[in-house]
Design an enzyme around this catalytic site. Structure first.
Site, mmCIF file in Angstrom:
data_model
loop_
_atom_site.group_PDB
_atom_site.id
_atom_site.type_symbol
_atom_site.label_atom_id
_atom_site.label_comp_id
_atom_site.label_asym_id
_atom_site.label_seq_id
_atom_site.Cartn_x
_atom_site.Cartn_y
_atom_site.Cartn_z
ATOM 1 N N ASP A 101 0.861 -1.171 0.000
ATOM 2 C CA ASP A 101 0.000 0.000 0.000
ATOM 3 C C ASP A 101 0.904 1.229 0.000
ATOM 4 O O ASP A 101 1.802 1.342 0.848
ATOM 5 C CB ASP A 101 -0.848 -0.019 1.291
ATOM 6 C CG ASP A 101 -2.255 0.454 1.068
ATOM 7 O OD1 ASP A 101 -2.410 1.552 0.549
ATOM 8 O OD2 ASP A 101 -3.191 -0.286 1.433
ATOM 9 N N ASP A 203 -3.256 4.616 -2.249
ATOM 10 C CA ASP A 203 -4.370 5.102 -1.446
ATOM 11 C C ASP A 203 -4.916 6.420 -2.014
ATOM 12 O O ASP A 203 -4.146 7.315 -2.376
ATOM 13 C CB ASP A 203 -3.840 5.334 -0.012
ATOM 14 C CG ASP A 203 -4.937 5.542 1.000
ATOM 15 O OD1 ASP A 203 -5.710 4.598 1.229
ATOM 16 O OD2 ASP A 203 -5.032 6.660 1.558
ATOM 17 N N GLU A 266 -6.606 3.487 -5.868
ATOM 18 C CA GLU A 266 -7.891 3.478 -5.152
ATOM 19 C C GLU A 266 -8.681 4.703 -5.601
ATOM 20 O O GLU A 266 -8.256 5.837 -5.358
ATOM 21 C CB GLU A 266 -7.676 3.531 -3.636
ATOM 22 C CG GLU A 266 -9.004 3.383 -2.904
ATOM 23 C CD GLU A 266 -9.042 3.993 -1.499
ATOM 24 O OE1 GLU A 266 -9.927 3.617 -0.732
ATOM 25 O OE2 GLU A 266 -8.201 4.864 -1.193
ATOM 26 N N HIS A 327 -11.374 -3.328 3.095
ATOM 27 C CA HIS A 327 -11.349 -3.026 4.530
ATOM 28 C C HIS A 327 -12.138 -1.776 4.890
ATOM 29 O O HIS A 327 -12.113 -1.362 6.047
ATOM 30 C CB HIS A 327 -9.886 -2.879 4.967
ATOM 31 C CG HIS A 327 -9.222 -1.702 4.306
ATOM 32 N ND1 HIS A 327 -8.968 -1.667 2.953
ATOM 33 C CD2 HIS A 327 -8.806 -0.520 4.795
ATOM 34 C CE1 HIS A 327 -8.407 -0.511 2.648
ATOM 35 N NE2 HIS A 327 -8.294 0.207 3.748
ATOM 36 N N ASP A 328 -12.784 -1.155 3.911
ATOM 37 C CA ASP A 328 -13.562 0.062 4.180
ATOM 38 C C ASP A 328 -15.063 -0.149 4.021
ATOM 39 O O ASP A 328 -15.832 0.763 4.311
ATOM 40 C CB ASP A 328 -13.133 1.180 3.219
ATOM 41 C CG ASP A 328 -11.706 1.647 3.455
ATOM 42 O OD1 ASP A 328 -11.265 1.649 4.619
ATOM 43 O OD2 ASP A 328 -11.033 2.013 2.470
HETATM 44 C C1 NOJ Z 1 -8.413 4.930 2.108
HETATM 45 C C2 NOJ Z 1 -8.174 3.719 2.945
HETATM 46 O O1 NOJ Z 1 -8.632 2.586 2.260
HETATM 47 C C3 NOJ Z 1 -8.882 3.925 4.261
HETATM 48 O O2 NOJ Z 1 -8.849 2.771 5.052
HETATM 49 C C4 NOJ Z 1 -8.245 5.096 4.950
HETATM 50 O O3 NOJ Z 1 -8.918 5.347 6.159
HETATM 51 C C5 NOJ Z 1 -8.283 6.334 4.066
HETATM 52 N N1 NOJ Z 1 -7.798 6.046 2.752
HETATM 53 C C6 NOJ Z 1 -7.431 7.431 4.626
HETATM 54 O O4 NOJ Z 1 -6.084 7.072 4.488
#
Ligand code: NOJ
Length: 537
Positions: A101, A203, A266, A327-328
């Site tokens: 990442d 990210d 992302e 994971h989000d």
């Molecule tokens: C995206 C990530 O997937 C998430 O988990 C994170 O909280 C935010 N970016 C901020 O870095």
């Protein structure tokens, strides 16, 4: 043959590991790198080609590693650089690629760059971050909102300016208009690429550049109560700016300094905006993550439209990809239901494009309810009560029926799902009817049949709960028939050309069944049919 010269990231299957939750090897309740090494045989048996690790770098963990204080180290919680090198070696020896990442949009407020930057207005690192004067009434420079609640500006009394943070105030945004920042992060990329990592998932890549004039964002007229407060504004000026593509093209050039590496972005944007991230002349991200399935209304016509819109938006030469969980976002098994999760698996692994699995989805892991006093996610803490919490999809991997599911021997950082007593790797691997066995069969079939990896996507007209499509190439075809409802459906003969042999069903009892002119599907059933007679036998 054309097939064999496709890069690995086009025909492979990706698997996301959230390292805190995969395997704890030192009994501190948090997963680590040695734990991942111990579990590599599981991943090889599952058949995936690449693992992507959420951040493992030194961090105060305000956002569980997405707040980095040293881009080229390993947080002690996860192990040492030696451990990481051992993981890289072991993964590569076992035929697995390793993706890291990269979090370039923001650092931790404890990163030495930010500590310097906030020291004084004339510090050489001042312009590495985004500092602005207050408005005349002392308020923040504009109306931009943090994705994690409240204003995106934090006042720093010692220098009487605000700094910008798209997420937590402990995550100040870097100033990507500053060439020194670009070069510093490009060197971070080279550091890991030289070590042998196979690429990066970047990210929030669409956040990197903000409006040069910092204009206010307009109100979002489509805002719905109950949604996160930052959605009250449309991020017209704070994200997805045209200049971001130059930044990404530079990152891609770094990737291309090395052999066979991949840049994944992302990006949460609608398809027509998302595909611009492939870059001019495709010199951008090779895989801008396609998250359309994460929020899709789960019915056949919506999914059909999503595939159609995405396939239609792809520029020539762009390689598609699909994601079912991360994971989000809430677990797929909870979004679509336990039985339908098997159909979702068949969808993911039969669409055209690189699939990314989220750890535990292959077990049908569900969203775990988190008691208020166990909440760890800063998003949930800042914006409570509307269901944004991400802890429920980050709970420990369910390896076996022991107290902590084989994840750890001491209390894990997040609770283990109660159903881990039954729903765990040991049980599911021994059961040919389990979702894990289905995932293995699907991945195995995808690996065996180049048509599933590389064939064209051809939609077939269907109605009701039925989703139909073919994968075709050079006169060969597979037909995929998915019942997205829980009631039986019948497909009459004719237009769908449904004769052939079932190669795999989401129910374990139909392999090798011959189809002649029509097909009956049970509720929540999907099948892959060899409609050109080349694979059966
Ligand atoms: C995206 C990530 O997937 C998430 O988990 C994170 O909280 C935010 N970016 C901020 O870095």
């Amino acid at each position: 043959m054309a097939e064999s010269i496709k890069p690995w990231w086009q025909h492979g299957v990706f698997y996301q590991i959230y390292p805190r939750s995969f395997q704890d090897s030192n009994a501190d309740g948090v997963g680590d790198i040695r734990g991942i090494i111990d579990r590599l045989p599981y991943l090889q048996a599952l058949g995936v080609d690449a693992i992507w690790l959420s951040p493992i770098f030194p961090s105060p963990m305000a956002d569980f590693g997405y707040d980095i204080s040293d881009y080229t180290g390993i947080d002690r919680l996860f192990g040492s650089m030696g451990d990481f090198e051992a993981l890289l070696d072991a993964a590569h020896a076992g035929g697995l690629k390793v993706i890291l990442d990269l979090v370039p949009n923001h650092t931790s407020d404890q990163h030495p760059w930010f500590l310097e930057s906030r020291r004084s207005k004339d510090n050489p690192k001042r312009d590495w971050y985004i500092w602005r004067d207050p408005t005349t009434d002392g308020g923040p420079p504009n109306n931009w909102l943090s994705e994690f609640g409240g204003s995106a500006w934090n006042y720093d009394a010692s220098t009487a300016q605000y700094y910008y943070h798209a997420f937590l105030s402990q995550q100040p945004d870097l100033n990507w208009r500053n060439p020194a920042v670009r070069h510093a992060i490009q060197d971070v990329m080279r550091f890991w690429l030289r070590k042998g990592v196979d690429g990066f998932r970047v990210d929030v890549i669409w956040h990197l550049i903000k409006d040069a004039e910092f204009r206010d964002n307009p109100l979002n007229s489509a805002f719905q109560e109950g949604r996160p407060p930052h959605e009250r504004l449309s991020p017209l000026h704070s994200t997805d700016q045209p200049e971001v593509h130059d930044v990404i093209a530079e990152m891609r050039r770094v990737i291309d300094e090395f052999d066979s590496r991949v840049l994944i972005g992302e990006i949460y944007l609608p398809p027509e905006r998302l595909v611009t991230y492939y870059g001019r002349d495709l010199g951008g991200a090779q895989l801008p993550f396609n998250f359309a399935l994460l929020s899709a209304p789960w019915n056949a016509r919506s999914i059909e439209k999503i595939i159609h819109d995405y396939e239609g938006a792809l520029p020539a030469g762009a390689w598609p990809n699909w994601v079912l969980g991360n994971h989000d976002r809430p677990r797929v098994a909870s979004r679509v239901g336990h039985d339908q999760a098997r159909v979702a698996a068949m969808l993911l692994l039969t669409l055209r494009g690189t699939p990314t699995l989220y750890y535990g989805d292959e077990l049908g892991m569900r969203q775990v309810a988190i008691a208020p006093d166990q909440v760890r996610d800063p998003f949930e803490k800042n914006v409570p009560d509307i269901g944004v919490g991400r802890d429920g999809c980050r709970t420990p991997m369910q390896w076996d029926a022991t107290r902590y599911a084989g994840f750890s021997t001491s209390t894990p950082w997040l609770p283990v799902a109660k159903d881990s007593v039954h729903e765990n790797v040991v049980n599911l691997a021994a059961d040919m009817r389990s979702i894990l066995s289905l995932y293995k069969a699907l991945i195995g079939l995808r690996r065996k049949l180049p048509l599933l990896q590389l064939g064209d996507y051809v939609p077939v007209t269907a109605d009701g709960d039925l989703l139909l499509y073919r994968r075709e190439r050079s006169g060969s075809s597979l037909t995929i028939a998915l019942n997205l409802g829980d009631q039986p459906v019948s497909i009459a003969s004719g237009a769908a050309r449904l004769s052939g042999t079932i190669l795999l069903s989401t129910f374990p009892d139909r392999a090798r069944e011959t189809i002649e002119g029509g097909l009956d599907l049970r509720g929540n059933e999907g099948v892959i049919i060899d409609t050109s007679g080349i694979y059966a036998g």
